[in-house]
Design a protein around this motif. Sequence first.
Motif, PDB file in Angstrom:
ATOM      1  N   THR A  16      -8.466   4.228   3.576  1.00  0.00           N
ATOM      2  CA  THR A  16      -7.300   4.222   2.688  1.00  0.00           C
ATOM      3  C   THR A  16      -6.242   3.260   3.219  1.00  0.00           C
ATOM      4  O   THR A  16      -5.648   2.477   2.459  1.00  0.00           O
ATOM      5  CB  THR A  16      -6.699   5.644   2.557  1.00  0.00           C
ATOM      6  N   ALA A  17      -6.006   3.300   4.545  1.00  0.00           N
ATOM      7  CA  ALA A  17      -5.009   2.398   5.139  1.00  0.00           C
ATOM      8  C   ALA A  17      -5.415   0.940   4.873  1.00  0.00           C
ATOM      9  O   ALA A  17      -4.585   0.116   4.479  1.00  0.00           O
ATOM     10  CB  ALA A  17      -4.895   2.667   6.640  1.00  0.00           C
ATOM     11  N   LEU A  18      -6.701   0.638   5.051  1.00  0.00           N
ATOM     12  CA  LEU A  18      -7.175  -0.737   4.817  1.00  0.00           C
ATOM     13  C   LEU A  18      -7.020  -1.125   3.347  1.00  0.00           C
ATOM     14  O   LEU A  18      -6.577  -2.228   3.022  1.00  0.00           O
ATOM     15  CB  LEU A  18      -8.651  -0.877   5.221  1.00  0.00           C
ATOM     16  N   HIS A  19      -7.399  -0.223   2.461  1.00  0.00           N
ATOM     17  CA  HIS A  19      -7.326  -0.514   1.027  1.00  0.00           C
ATOM     18  C   HIS A  19      -5.883  -0.808   0.607  1.00  0.00           C
ATOM     19  O   HIS A  19      -5.611  -1.782  -0.099  1.00  0.00           O
ATOM     20  CB  HIS A  19      -7.883   0.675   0.239  1.00  0.00           C
ATOM     21  N   LEU A  20      -4.955   0.035   1.079  1.00  0.00           N
ATOM     22  CA  LEU A  20      -3.551  -0.153   0.689  1.00  0.00           C
ATOM     23  C   LEU A  20      -3.000  -1.455   1.268  1.00  0.00           C
ATOM     24  O   LEU A  20      -2.246  -2.174   0.618  1.00  0.00           O
ATOM     25  CB  LEU A  20      -2.711   1.057   1.134  1.00  0.00           C
ATOM     26  N   SER A  21      -3.420  -1.769   2.512  1.00  0.00           N
ATOM     27  CA  SER A  21      -2.983  -3.018   3.140  1.00  0.00           C
ATOM     28  C   SER A  21      -3.555  -4.210   2.349  1.00  0.00           C
ATOM     29  O   SER A  21      -2.847  -5.181   2.058  1.00  0.00           O
ATOM     30  CB  SER A  21      -3.445  -3.042   4.602  1.00  0.00           C
ATOM     31  N   ALA A  22      -4.840  -4.115   1.965  1.00  0.00           N
ATOM     32  CA  ALA A  22      -5.474  -5.208   1.213  1.00  0.00           C
ATOM     33  C   ALA A  22      -4.781  -5.431  -0.138  1.00  0.00           C
ATOM     34  O   ALA A  22      -4.762  -6.544  -0.646  1.00  0.00           O
ATOM     35  CB  ALA A  22      -6.955  -4.899   0.991  1.00  0.00           C
ATOM     36  N   ARG A  23      -4.218  -4.346  -0.708  1.00  0.00           N
ATOM     37  CA  ARG A  23      -3.535  -4.465  -2.007  1.00  0.00           C
ATOM     38  C   ARG A  23      -2.107  -4.974  -1.851  1.00  0.00           C
ATOM     39  O   ARG A  23      -1.329  -4.956  -2.790  1.00  0.00           O
ATOM     40  CB  ARG A  23      -3.507  -3.106  -2.720  1.00  0.00           C
ATOM     41  N   GLY A  24      -1.729  -5.350  -0.618  1.00  0.00           N
ATOM     42  CA  GLY A  24      -0.424  -5.987  -0.422  1.00  0.00           C
ATOM     43  C   GLY A  24       0.686  -5.051   0.019  1.00  0.00           C
ATOM     44  O   GLY A  24       1.836  -5.470   0.148  1.00  0.00           O
TER      45      GLY A  24
END
Length: 396
Positions: A16-24
């Motif tokens: 989740t942390a990676l996904h949110l970071s990838a979304r900016g």
Amino acid sequence: MRILVLGGDGFCGWPTALHLSARGHEVTVVDNQSRRRIDEELGAGSLTPIATIEDRLDAWREVTGRTIGFHDITVGKDYDALLALLKAWSPDAVVHFAEQRAAPYSMKSARHKRYTVDNNLNATNDILAAIVESGLDIHLAHLGTMGVYGYGTAGMSIPEGYLTVKVETPDGWAEREILYPANPGSIYHLTKTQDALLFQFYARNDRLRITDLHQGIVWGTQTRETRLDPRLVNRFDYDGDYGTVLNRFLMQAAVGYPLTVHGPGGQTRAFINIQDTVRCVELALSHPPERGERVKVMNQMTECWQVRQLAQMVAGLTGAEVAHLPNPRQEADENELCVENRRLLGYGLDPITLEDGLLMEVAEIARTYAGRADLSKIPCVSCWNAERAAAAAGAG
Ligand code: NAD
Ligand code: USQ
């Protein structure tokens, strides 16, 4: 958004942390690494070789150029550090995964029951109290569980958090909405029902904006972001305490261990793929409740299956044998389950289903790392009560 992810080193929190970071989004993880210490306590680690949190964060920076912050804080104990972080970083949202999440672990002994209650309830109360004390208007999204409802619904679809009931008043019958009656099946699930009361109280008393995501059993391992580098790989639990049923069956098939169905396997449960988990959290963060609104509850699941159906499916794909074992848990051997999940679908969730071929991908991960498996950690040895323990001992 600025998003603090509590429990961001875990199975759901890390992707989740990676996904949110990838979304900016700007992301900071808080985790006390208790899950890694529990691996040591149980002598059972992740099937996939997970990197240290420091290496994970370095890898993410190298691969994407994005930075995720990290703080080693025990939520529920290091209150001053948590409050100071909220005040210094001023997040728009906090995602709360930081709890002991395994039902069998919570039922192992009095010590494990006490640890689970202490850890989970204090973590939840501390983040709520800290948000109030910070004076910031932070949206809290919590990972709850479908297990707060219990699993028997007598043909009714489980609604999203609230139940409409008819009550008799002096003016005749009237409709009221109440929090769906809690019916937990383990000490772990019980802590989630208590969390729900804490949320209800803080939403009313302090007008906090809170979303409670009642999630089903998560299956799968990798997400788009964790696949980017071997150091980003997600954890894969297969042991008798932390391994969840479908991932266990896939791993058992990979190592040639007969699939461990508890009893006749008529237990029906709700499921969701890990890629959908991270998407649902993002959708929940983009649709926060208003200040003063009651707790927003969403059922974060995509499909329901019986345990024996899953075993048959995995056996059909892999040729594995199926074993029916005495059930160590105090639970119904057969139940039907039907669940409302219209809210997340309405926000645009396009569910990944077991039929989408991803099962084979997870089986592939299990085969790749089969050599790391310790087969002695597969049996579920945590029994819910003395009667269940005696039945298991008799069968052994
Ligand atoms: P996990 O154990 O892999 O991750 C939890 C993380 O929180 C770990 O990294 C742990 O070190 C950390 N943590 C625990 N207590 C802490 C504390 N007091 N302070 C700081 N960090 C702490 O579990 P998961 O599978 O990622 O589950 C995350 C959340 O999602 C849990 O609350 C769980 O109830 C919920 N959930 C999980 C599933 C599932 O199938 N995995 C299904 C439904 C709901
Ligand atoms: N089961 C088997 N064989 C196994 C393991 C489990 O038959 O080898 C059965 C269990 O008896 C149970 C069902 O499968 O009936 C589900 O067990 P599980 O371990 O996959 O899931 P559970 O204990 O319910 O907990 C998991 C997560 C928890 C989350 C919950 C969502 O660990 O964090 O809250 O799923 S739910 O089940 O919807 O409440």
